[in-house]
Design a protein around this motif. Sequence first.
Motif, PDB file in Angstrom:
ATOM      1  N   ASP A   1       1.540  -5.928   0.460  1.00 12.84           N
ATOM      2  CA  ASP A   1       1.729  -4.970   1.545  1.00 12.84           C
ATOM      3  C   ASP A   1       2.483  -3.741   1.053  1.00 12.84           C
ATOM      4  OD1 ASP A   1       0.455  -6.627   3.281  1.00 12.84           O
ATOM      5  OD2 ASP A   1       2.265  -7.361   4.275  1.00 12.84           O
ATOM      6  N   LEU A   2       2.776  -3.719  -0.247  1.00 13.62           N
ATOM      7  CA  LEU A   2       3.551  -2.612  -0.814  1.00 13.62           C
ATOM      8  C   LEU A   2       2.645  -1.696  -1.626  1.00 13.62           C
ATOM      9  CD1 LEU A   2       6.704  -4.609  -1.852  1.00 13.62           C
ATOM     10  CD2 LEU A   2       6.598  -2.815  -0.131  1.00 13.62           C
ATOM     11  N   MET A   3       2.439  -0.504  -1.102  1.00 15.73           N
ATOM     12  CA  MET A   3       1.425   0.377  -1.685  1.00 15.73           C
ATOM     13  C   MET A   3       1.771   0.852  -3.093  1.00 15.73           C
ATOM     14  SD  MET A   3      -1.025   0.209   0.333  1.00 15.73           S
ATOM     15  CE  MET A   3      -0.586  -1.467   0.758  1.00 15.73           C
ATOM     16  N   SER A   4       3.060   1.051  -3.376  1.00 13.69           N
ATOM     17  CA  SER A   4       3.425   1.499  -4.727  1.00 13.69           C
ATOM     18  C   SER A   4       3.156   0.423  -5.769  1.00 13.69           C
ATOM     19  CB  SER A   4       4.894   1.895  -4.794  1.00 13.69           C
ATOM     20  OG  SER A   4       5.090   3.063  -4.063  1.00 13.69           O
ATOM     21  N   GLU A   5       3.144  -0.821  -5.315  1.00 11.08           N
ATOM     22  CA  GLU A   5       2.806  -1.917  -6.210  1.00 11.08           C
ATOM     23  C   GLU A   5       1.326  -1.832  -6.567  1.00 11.08           C
ATOM     24  OE1 GLU A   5       5.442  -5.553  -5.208  1.00 11.08           O
ATOM     25  OE2 GLU A   5       3.371  -6.122  -4.810  1.00 11.08           O
TER      26      GLU A   5
ATOM     27  N   LEU B   1      -0.365   0.832  -6.581  1.00  8.41           N
ATOM     28  CA  LEU B   1      -0.549   2.043  -7.389  1.00  8.41           C
ATOM     29  C   LEU B   1      -0.141   1.861  -8.854  1.00  8.41           C
ATOM     30  CD1 LEU B   1       0.638   4.564  -4.671  1.00  8.41           C
ATOM     31  CD2 LEU B   1      -1.660   4.513  -5.668  1.00  8.41           C
TER      32      LEU B   1
ATOM     33  N   LEU C   1      -1.325  -4.655   5.638  1.00 10.87           N
ATOM     34  CA  LEU C   1      -0.922  -3.311   6.029  1.00 10.87           C
ATOM     35  C   LEU C   1      -2.146  -2.513   6.446  1.00 10.87           C
ATOM     36  CD1 LEU C   1       1.692  -1.377   5.889  1.00 10.87           C
ATOM     37  CD2 LEU C   1       0.350  -0.293   4.086  1.00 10.87           C
TER      38      LEU C   1
ATOM     39  N   ASN D   1      -2.963   0.582   7.888  1.00 10.31           N
ATOM     40  CA  ASN D   1      -2.756   1.962   8.326  1.00 10.31           C
ATOM     41  C   ASN D   1      -3.438   2.885   7.330  1.00 10.31           C
ATOM     42  OD1 ASN D   1      -1.057   2.421   6.127  1.00 10.31           O
ATOM     43  ND2 ASN D   1       0.768   1.922   7.302  1.00 10.31           N
ATOM     44  N   ILE D   2      -3.392   4.171   7.633  1.00 11.13           N
ATOM     45  CA  ILE D   2      -4.150   5.128   6.824  1.00 11.13           C
ATOM     46  C   ILE D   2      -3.688   5.103   5.361  1.00 11.13           C
ATOM     47  CG2 ILE D   2      -2.692   7.166   7.291  1.00 11.13           C
ATOM     48  CD1 ILE D   2      -6.462   7.373   7.523  1.00 11.13           C
ATOM     49  N   GLN D   3      -2.432   4.747   5.122  1.00 13.36           N
ATOM     50  CA  GLN D   3      -1.924   4.761   3.743  1.00 13.36           C
ATOM     51  C   GLN D   3      -2.561   3.681   2.879  1.00 13.36           C
ATOM     52  OE1 GLN D   3      -0.481   7.392   2.859  1.00 13.36           O
ATOM     53  NE2 GLN D   3      -0.333   8.057   4.987  1.00 13.36           N
TER      54      GLN D   3
ATOM     55  N   ARG E   1      -5.691   5.399   1.756  1.00 13.58           N
ATOM     56  CA  ARG E   1      -5.324   6.438   0.788  1.00 13.58           C
ATOM     57  C   ARG E   1      -4.976   5.820  -0.569  1.00 13.58           C
ATOM     58  NH1 ARG E   1      -7.102  11.291   1.906  1.00 13.58           N
ATOM     59  NH2 ARG E   1      -6.279  12.234   3.786  1.00 13.58           N
ATOM     60  N   THR E   2      -4.223   4.738  -0.527  1.00 17.39           N
ATOM     61  CA  THR E   2      -3.808   4.070  -1.768  1.00 17.39           C
ATOM     62  C   THR E   2      -5.025   3.579  -2.540  1.00 17.39           C
ATOM     63  OG1 THR E   2      -1.692   3.453  -0.808  1.00 17.39           O
ATOM     64  CG2 THR E   2      -2.438   2.154  -2.680  1.00 17.39           C
TER      65      THR E   2
ATOM     66  N   GLU F   1      -7.999   4.826  -2.291  1.00 13.36           N
ATOM     67  CA  GLU F   1      -8.668   6.037  -2.764  1.00 13.36           C
ATOM     68  C   GLU F   1      -8.063   6.497  -4.099  1.00 13.36           C
ATOM     69  OE1 GLU F   1      -8.112   9.409  -0.141  1.00 13.36           O
ATOM     70  OE2 GLU F   1      -8.995  10.803  -1.582  1.00 13.36           O
TER      71      GLU F   1
ATOM     72  N   SER G   1      -6.356   4.797  -6.217  1.00 13.46           N
ATOM     73  CA  SER G   1      -6.467   3.767  -7.251  1.00 13.46           C
ATOM     74  C   SER G   1      -7.909   3.488  -7.655  1.00 13.46           C
ATOM     75  CB  SER G   1      -5.860   2.453  -6.746  1.00 13.46           C
ATOM     76  OG  SER G   1      -4.568   2.668  -6.268  1.00 13.46           O
TER      77      SER G   1
ATOM     78  N   LYS H   1      -7.019   9.531 -12.257  1.00  9.99           N
ATOM     79  CA  LYS H   1      -6.215   8.502 -11.595  1.00  9.99           C
ATOM     80  C   LYS H   1      -4.729   8.699 -11.893  1.00  9.99           C
ATOM     81  CE  LYS H   1      -5.877   3.490 -10.999  1.00  9.99           C
ATOM     82  NZ  LYS H   1      -6.564   2.200 -11.174  1.00  9.99           N
TER      83      LYS H   1
ATOM     84  N   TYR I   1       0.383  11.552  -5.449  1.00 14.41           N
ATOM     85  CA  TYR I   1       0.454  10.842  -4.168  1.00 14.41           C
ATOM     86  C   TYR I   1       1.847  10.238  -3.962  1.00 14.41           C
ATOM     87  CZ  TYR I   1      -0.815   7.320  -0.615  1.00 14.41           C
ATOM     88  OH  TYR I   1      -0.873   6.540   0.502  1.00 14.41           O
ATOM     89  N   GLU I   2       2.397   9.626  -4.993  1.00 15.11           N
ATOM     90  CA  GLU I   2       3.751   9.060  -4.892  1.00 15.11           C
ATOM     91  C   GLU I   2       4.771  10.151  -4.568  1.00 15.11           C
ATOM     92  OE1 GLU I   2       4.637   6.079  -4.687  1.00 15.11           O
ATOM     93  OE2 GLU I   2       3.606   4.725  -6.076  1.00 15.11           O
TER      94      GLU I   2
ATOM     95  N   GLY J   1       4.330   0.748   4.527  1.00 15.16           N
ATOM     96  CA  GLY J   1       3.864   0.178   3.263  1.00 15.16           C
ATOM     97  C   GLY J   1       4.557   0.749   2.043  1.00 15.16           C
TER      98      GLY J   1
END
Lengths: 114, 140
Positions: free
Chosen positions: A32-36, A38, A51, A53-55, A58-59, A61, A63, B37, B44-45, B101
């Motif tokens: 559920d952690l987007m930076s993970e 990424l 999770l 939601n739009i993020q 995006r994540t 996209e 990746s 990428k 993005y971050e 998130g």
Amino acid sequence: MKLKEVVEVINGRIICGDAFLDREVHLGFASDLMSEVLTLLDEDILLITGLSNIQSIRTAEMSDITQILFVRGKQPTKNMIDLANEHEMVIMTTPYSMFRASYLLHESGLKPVY
Amino acid sequence: MNQSFSIPAGDFSHAGQAASEIKRLLKQLNIPPKVIKRVVVALYEAEVNVVAHSFGGSISCTITPEHIDIVVSDCGPGISDIELAMSEGYSTASSEVREMGFGAGMGLPNIKNNSDSLDISSSEQGTSIHMRVNFKEHTP
Ligand SMILES: Nc1ncnc2c1ncn2[C@@H]1O[C@H](COP(=O)(O)OP(=O)(O)OP(=O)(O)O)[C@@H](O)[C@H]1O
Ligand SMILES: [Mg+2]
């Protein structure tokens, strides 16, 4: 495994991307952690997440991930589906928990990223 | 080529629009997907950090045949200990941000890993992150 097999295994529903169900995926990543997400270098990944939601779209996209499974029956919004369609993503939902979905998919041959 | 974007604070629905636009541009320029990428993950971050942790800011990208230079600046409150903020797992993300998130404390480390040079300066007046990604493909 093919995405149409994924849907079957987790008793899921396809939200968008019907045209791409013959696509193959070999790895799974549940978070559920987007930076993970990424941090991942692979793209041949099914993102399994609670999770919705739009993020999360995006994540995927950023990746270059083109398939997402939302667990616990999470329903994506219209905005999310539009963005997913724009990037030819397949979005699926399952009533199962993240653990159960991950377990069943692993049993069917989906490998962990690490 | 120059491209600028503004980033309103707290507006998660728009976070990622700059990265998305830059991704489209770099694809048109036939930059290798692995390099794209790196650029968009770092951007993005940085975008999400401005939305999540600052009072708002802006992005400016300069594309040359060799590289992309990205400057992400915001108007505060700044990062008091940059070294600490750069360490994996460190996060002060609010519960709202976590619900979106984010808050793994992986954003700045991701930016560092995906850029070829990175320079961060910060004061209470704001933070400025300058990153460069070279287009020549990377041998990891
Ligand atoms: N633009 C900024 N302005 C103020 N503080 C910031 C800014 N960017 C980062 N920080 C601080 O640095 C910390 C670490 O940032 P980092 O991006 O690594 O993790 P995060 O944003 O908390 O979580 P994640 O990026 O994994 O979702 C943040 O929690 C925040 O305290
Ligand atoms: Mg961050």
